[in-house]
Design a protein around this motif. Structure first.
Motif, mmCIF file in Angstrom:
data_model
loop_
_atom_site.group_PDB
_atom_site.id
_atom_site.type_symbol
_atom_site.label_atom_id
_atom_site.label_comp_id
_atom_site.label_asym_id
_atom_site.label_seq_id
_atom_site.Cartn_x
_atom_site.Cartn_y
_atom_site.Cartn_z
ATOM 1 N N VAL A 218 3.822 10.273 -7.179
ATOM 2 C CA VAL A 218 4.660 10.585 -8.259
ATOM 3 C C VAL A 218 3.850 10.879 -9.580
ATOM 4 O O VAL A 218 4.416 11.756 -10.396
ATOM 5 C CB VAL A 218 5.823 9.463 -8.373
ATOM 6 N N LEU A 219 2.966 10.029 -9.929
ATOM 7 C CA LEU A 219 2.152 10.069 -11.204
ATOM 8 C C LEU A 219 1.600 11.385 -11.278
ATOM 9 O O LEU A 219 1.359 12.011 -12.404
ATOM 10 C CB LEU A 219 1.163 8.810 -11.201
ATOM 11 N N VAL A 220 0.810 11.748 -9.963
ATOM 12 C CA VAL A 220 0.014 13.116 -10.008
ATOM 13 C C VAL A 220 0.981 14.069 -10.258
ATOM 14 O O VAL A 220 0.490 15.213 -11.062
ATOM 15 C CB VAL A 220 -0.462 13.131 -8.622
ATOM 16 N N THR A 221 2.063 14.202 -9.516
ATOM 17 C CA THR A 221 3.191 15.174 -9.745
ATOM 18 C C THR A 221 3.585 15.513 -11.267
ATOM 19 O O THR A 221 3.875 16.405 -11.521
ATOM 20 C CB THR A 221 4.369 14.894 -8.780
ATOM 21 N N LEU A 222 3.779 14.125 -11.673
ATOM 22 C CA LEU A 222 4.221 14.131 -13.136
ATOM 23 C C LEU A 222 3.302 14.755 -14.194
ATOM 24 O O LEU A 222 3.349 15.476 -15.088
ATOM 25 C CB LEU A 222 4.506 12.713 -13.599
ATOM 26 N N PHE B 287 0.750 -1.266 0.145
ATOM 27 C CA PHE B 287 -0.089 -0.165 0.000
ATOM 28 C C PHE B 287 0.801 1.102 -0.131
ATOM 29 O O PHE B 287 0.749 2.410 -0.725
ATOM 30 C CB PHE B 287 -1.010 0.135 1.160
ATOM 31 N N GLY B 288 2.114 1.282 0.854
ATOM 32 C CA GLY B 288 2.691 2.501 0.685
ATOM 33 C C GLY B 288 3.410 2.632 -0.511
ATOM 34 O O GLY B 288 3.756 3.623 -1.081
ATOM 35 N N GLN B 289 3.713 1.617 -1.257
ATOM 36 C CA GLN B 289 4.400 1.792 -2.754
ATOM 37 C C GLN B 289 3.366 2.143 -3.472
ATOM 38 O O GLN B 289 3.739 3.057 -4.553
ATOM 39 C CB GLN B 289 4.995 0.358 -3.116
ATOM 40 N N PHE B 290 2.371 1.568 -3.516
ATOM 41 C CA PHE B 290 1.141 2.161 -4.393
ATOM 42 C C PHE B 290 0.946 3.732 -4.016
ATOM 43 O O PHE B 290 0.552 4.731 -4.943
ATOM 44 C CB PHE B 290 -0.099 1.404 -3.985
ATOM 45 N N LEU B 291 1.050 4.148 -2.834
ATOM 46 C CA LEU B 291 0.610 5.621 -2.369
ATOM 47 C C LEU B 291 1.974 6.527 -3.105
ATOM 48 O O LEU B 291 1.600 7.432 -3.491
ATOM 49 C CB LEU B 291 0.674 5.751 -0.881
ATOM 50 N N ILE B 292 3.039 6.069 -2.960
ATOM 51 C CA ILE B 292 4.326 6.831 -3.277
ATOM 52 C C ILE B 292 4.193 6.761 -4.712
ATOM 53 O O ILE B 292 4.198 7.769 -5.620
ATOM 54 C CB ILE B 292 5.719 5.829 -3.018
ATOM 55 N N GLY B 293 3.783 5.633 -5.698
ATOM 56 C CA GLY B 293 3.751 5.600 -6.943
ATOM 57 C C GLY B 293 2.380 6.607 -7.621
ATOM 58 O O GLY B 293 2.522 7.316 -8.377
ATOM 59 N N THR B 294 1.296 6.672 -6.712
ATOM 60 C CA THR B 294 0.331 7.543 -6.980
ATOM 61 C C THR B 294 0.668 8.982 -6.817
ATOM 62 O O THR B 294 0.366 9.712 -7.837
ATOM 63 C CB THR B 294 -0.930 7.255 -6.201
#
Length: 71
Positions: free
Chosen positions: A28-32, A19-26
């Motif tokens: 990063v995607l929003v920032t991108l 879940f933590g990895q999913f949150l970080i990925g999300t």
């Protein structure tokens, strides 16, 4: 009797880690997406420098990740 508590704590961390990895990925995607949108609003005059800067950042992060993995 200390070992079962330690194993339970390790299992809990292992369960919440994806879940933590999913949150970080999300995030990063929003920032991108936001940064690409702002870059496109500025126009083509700034895109060359921004592409060089972001390309350098990607290469730098890949290099740092590779060097850390070697340790």
């Amino acid at each position: 009797m200390g070992a079962p508590g330690t194993l339970a704590a390790d299992a809990f961390i292992d369960m919440i880690m994806p879940f933590g990895q999913f949150l970080i990925g999300t995030l990063v995607l929003v920032t991108l997406v936001v940064s690409i949108r702002r870059l496109l609003e500025r126009g083509p005059s700034r895109m060359g420098g921004a592409m060089l800067l972001s390309g350098g950042a990607v290469i730098g992060l890949a290099l740092v990740g590779y060097l850390v993995q070697l340790l």
